[in-house]
Design an enzyme around this catalytic site. Sequence first.
Site, short mmCIF file in Angstrom:
data_model
loop_
_atom_site.label_atom_id
_atom_site.label_comp_id
_atom_site.label_asym_id
_atom_site.label_seq_id
_atom_site.Cartn_x
_atom_site.Cartn_y
_atom_site.Cartn_z
N ASN A 196 0.83 -1.20 0.00
CA ASN A 196 0.00 0.00 0.00
C ASN A 196 0.87 1.25 0.00
O ASN A 196 1.94 1.28 0.58
CB ASN A 196 -0.97 -0.02 1.19
CG ASN A 196 -0.42 0.67 2.42
OD1 ASN A 196 -0.50 1.90 2.55
ND2 ASN A 196 0.18 -0.09 3.33
N MET A 238 -1.08 4.28 0.51
CA MET A 238 -2.29 5.08 0.71
C MET A 238 -1.93 6.53 1.01
O MET A 238 -2.58 7.44 0.51
CB MET A 238 -3.13 4.53 1.87
CG MET A 238 -3.52 3.04 1.77
SD MET A 238 -4.49 2.66 0.31
CE MET A 238 -6.07 3.36 0.73
N PHE A 297 -1.85 8.06 4.20
CA PHE A 297 -2.69 8.64 5.28
C PHE A 297 -3.95 9.31 4.74
O PHE A 297 -4.27 10.45 5.12
CB PHE A 297 -1.89 9.66 6.11
CG PHE A 297 -0.82 9.09 7.00
CD1 PHE A 297 -0.70 7.74 7.26
CD2 PHE A 297 0.10 9.95 7.61
CE1 PHE A 297 0.30 7.24 8.09
CE2 PHE A 297 1.10 9.47 8.44
CZ PHE A 297 1.19 8.11 8.67
N SER A 301 5.37 5.17 8.82
CA SER A 301 4.75 4.93 7.51
C SER A 301 5.73 5.34 6.42
O SER A 301 6.31 6.43 6.48
CB SER A 301 3.47 5.74 7.36
OG SER A 301 3.09 5.74 6.00
N ASN A 308 4.88 6.07 3.45
CA ASN A 308 4.14 6.72 2.37
C ASN A 308 3.93 8.22 2.53
O ASN A 308 3.25 8.84 1.74
CB ASN A 308 2.79 6.02 2.19
CG ASN A 308 2.99 4.56 1.84
OD1 ASN A 308 3.79 4.24 0.96
ND2 ASN A 308 2.30 3.68 2.53
N THR A 309 4.49 8.80 3.59
CA THR A 309 4.51 10.25 3.73
C THR A 309 5.99 10.64 3.67
O THR A 309 6.74 10.29 4.59
CB THR A 309 3.87 10.70 5.06
OG1 THR A 309 2.49 10.31 5.04
CG2 THR A 309 3.96 12.21 5.25
N LYS A 346 5.17 3.56 17.24
CA LYS A 346 5.21 2.52 16.21
C LYS A 346 6.40 2.74 15.28
O LYS A 346 6.55 3.81 14.69
CB LYS A 346 3.91 2.53 15.40
CG LYS A 346 3.82 1.38 14.40
CD LYS A 346 2.41 1.19 13.90
CE LYS A 346 2.33 0.08 12.87
NZ LYS A 346 0.98 -0.07 12.34
N ASN A 403 5.81 -1.50 11.43
CA ASN A 403 5.00 -1.05 10.31
C ASN A 403 5.36 -1.88 9.05
O ASN A 403 6.09 -2.87 9.14
CB ASN A 403 5.25 0.45 10.07
CG ASN A 403 4.00 1.17 9.61
OD1 ASN A 403 3.36 0.72 8.65
ND2 ASN A 403 3.65 2.26 10.25
N THR A 404 4.88 -1.45 7.90
CA THR A 404 5.19 -2.14 6.64
C THR A 404 6.65 -1.89 6.26
O THR A 404 7.28 -0.95 6.76
CB THR A 404 4.29 -1.60 5.51
OG1 THR A 404 4.47 -0.19 5.41
CG2 THR A 404 2.82 -1.89 5.79
N GLY A 426 2.91 -9.78 9.37
CA GLY A 426 2.89 -11.14 8.84
C GLY A 426 2.32 -12.19 9.77
O GLY A 426 2.52 -13.39 9.55
N SER A 473 -3.06 -7.72 7.24
CA SER A 473 -3.05 -8.35 5.91
C SER A 473 -3.64 -9.76 5.91
O SER A 473 -4.33 -10.14 4.96
CB SER A 473 -1.63 -8.39 5.36
OG SER A 473 -1.10 -7.09 5.24
C1 LIG Z 1 -3.71 -0.98 3.46
C2 LIG Z 1 -2.90 -0.74 4.69
C3 LIG Z 1 -2.96 0.50 5.32
C4 LIG Z 1 -2.21 0.75 6.46
N1 LIG Z 1 -2.31 1.96 7.07
C5 LIG Z 1 -1.63 2.18 8.23
C6 LIG Z 1 -1.77 3.40 8.92
O1 LIG Z 1 -2.54 4.29 8.52
N2 LIG Z 1 -1.05 3.58 10.05
C7 LIG Z 1 -0.21 2.61 10.55
O2 LIG Z 1 0.40 2.82 11.61
N3 LIG Z 1 -0.07 1.44 9.92
C8 LIG Z 1 -0.76 1.20 8.78
N4 LIG Z 1 -0.63 -0.01 8.15
C9 LIG Z 1 0.34 -1.00 8.67
C10 LIG Z 1 -0.31 -2.05 9.56
O3 LIG Z 1 -0.87 -1.46 10.72
C11 LIG Z 1 0.73 -3.11 9.98
O4 LIG Z 1 1.74 -2.49 10.75
C12 LIG Z 1 1.37 -3.80 8.78
O5 LIG Z 1 0.44 -3.98 7.74
C13 LIG Z 1 1.97 -5.15 9.15
O6 LIG Z 1 0.99 -6.05 9.60
P1 LIG Z 1 0.32 -7.17 8.68
O7 LIG Z 1 1.43 -7.90 7.99
O8 LIG Z 1 -0.48 -8.03 9.61
O9 LIG Z 1 -0.56 -6.43 7.72
C14 LIG Z 1 -1.37 -0.27 6.99
C15 LIG Z 1 -1.31 -1.52 6.35
C16 LIG Z 1 -2.06 -1.77 5.22
C17 LIG Z 1 -1.98 -3.12 4.58
#
Ligand SMILES: Cc1cc2nc3c(=O)[nH]c(=O)nc-3n(C[C@H](O)[C@H](O)[C@H](O)COP(=O)(O)O)c2cc1C
Length: 343
Positions: free
Chosen positions: A108, A110, A112, A170, A172-173, A206, A235-236, A285, A307
């Site tokens: 993603n 996105m 924010f 994040s 993405n910013t 985070k 985070n991602t 994950g 996810s």
């Molecule tokens: C579509 C999407 C949007 C996300 N938006 C945010 C966000 O706004 N703020 C944040 O702290 N993490 C965000 N995350 C990250 C998740 O909170 C998480 O840290 C990350 O996806 C790893 O967990 P997972 O593998 O279970 O998805 C986002 C993840 C996804 C997939």
Amino acid sequence: MRPYQLLRPLIFALDAETAHRATIAALKAMPIRRPPDFPNALRVRLAGVDFPSPVGLAAGFDKDAEVVDAMLGLGFGFVEVGTVTPRPQPGNPRPRLFRLAEDQAVINRMGFNNRGQPAAFARLQRCRRLGPVGANVGANKDSTDRIADYVSGVRSMASVADYLTINISSPNTPGLRALQDAGELEALLSAVGNARGEGGPPVFLKVAPDLGKGDADRIVRAAIDHRVDALIVANTTVARPPLKSRFGGESGGLSGKPLKPLALAALRDFRSAAGGEIPLVGVGGIATADDAWERIRAGASLVQLYSAMVYDGPGIARRIAVGLADRLEREGFADIAEAVGSG
Ligand SMILES: Cc1cc2nc3c(=O)[nH]c(=O)nc-3n(C[C@H](O)[C@H](O)[C@H](O)COP(=O)(O)O)c2cc1C
């Protein structure tokens, strides 16, 4: 066959973001269920908050706090809303959300997208909060003073949240992750420390899974110095381990199965840096009770996921909770707290 497996082909026929909006709309239309009665052994008390189960919904799914009670009713032990920024913003242009089905992953960028803190505040005030709710706060993309945006988040969301998350991870910013650097982090945490005052909810930080050598030690020290109550790891990732999907080259943050080894390694780094001095929340994950158990044994007091729910449906939180209760019993632990860091 579980109901979600029947629905999945329909959901996957839609592009990822449309599917997400449709899911939120469906959840809003459904009657709210009472959260399950979790076994006592699953209860976790962290920073003064009672979590009925350690399996929470990660930030990003319910950015605008639209389905908090629905997700708690479906079996998440807690829900983190956000990221919310002081002012509403549209986020990046579409497409910006990709399902990597062959990899059980998501990318993603996105950026924010959210309706702003006042709107989320109003919604949280109206909902029943059937369990603990965290509010994850961030900075607007066009902000000229990012630290002031976090201070605004802490002030404006404190009275409707059981905990606050300072999200500086994040990808993405542009430039946001620089807040994890030494000088910036000190300035941010000190401003947040002043803003939270006495008696407000605990503050979690985070972090990204893409940190360099020595970063975990430095971040842990700064967090302890500034009274941060827990670290959410992670985070991602901007890394790209080998991926099969044609979307593997998309820019943004990667989550889901390929993130698992990176997030687990990051958690272990933070655990060895912290030595139990600051609680950790494991995320990245997690798809099964074994994954959650491994994270708890590696030092996480709570876990979160997002996810895996895309692939396995919202019942996943409850299934993992049941699996964790089983493991506690099988391995002779009285509760989660006893198992934390035992691996
Ligand atoms: C579509 C999407 C949007 C996300 N938006 C945010 C966000 O706004 N703020 C944040 O702290 N993490 C965000 N995350 C990250 C998740 O909170 C998480 O840290 C990350 O996806 C790893 O967990 P997972 O593998 O279970 O998805 C986002 C993840 C996804 C997939």
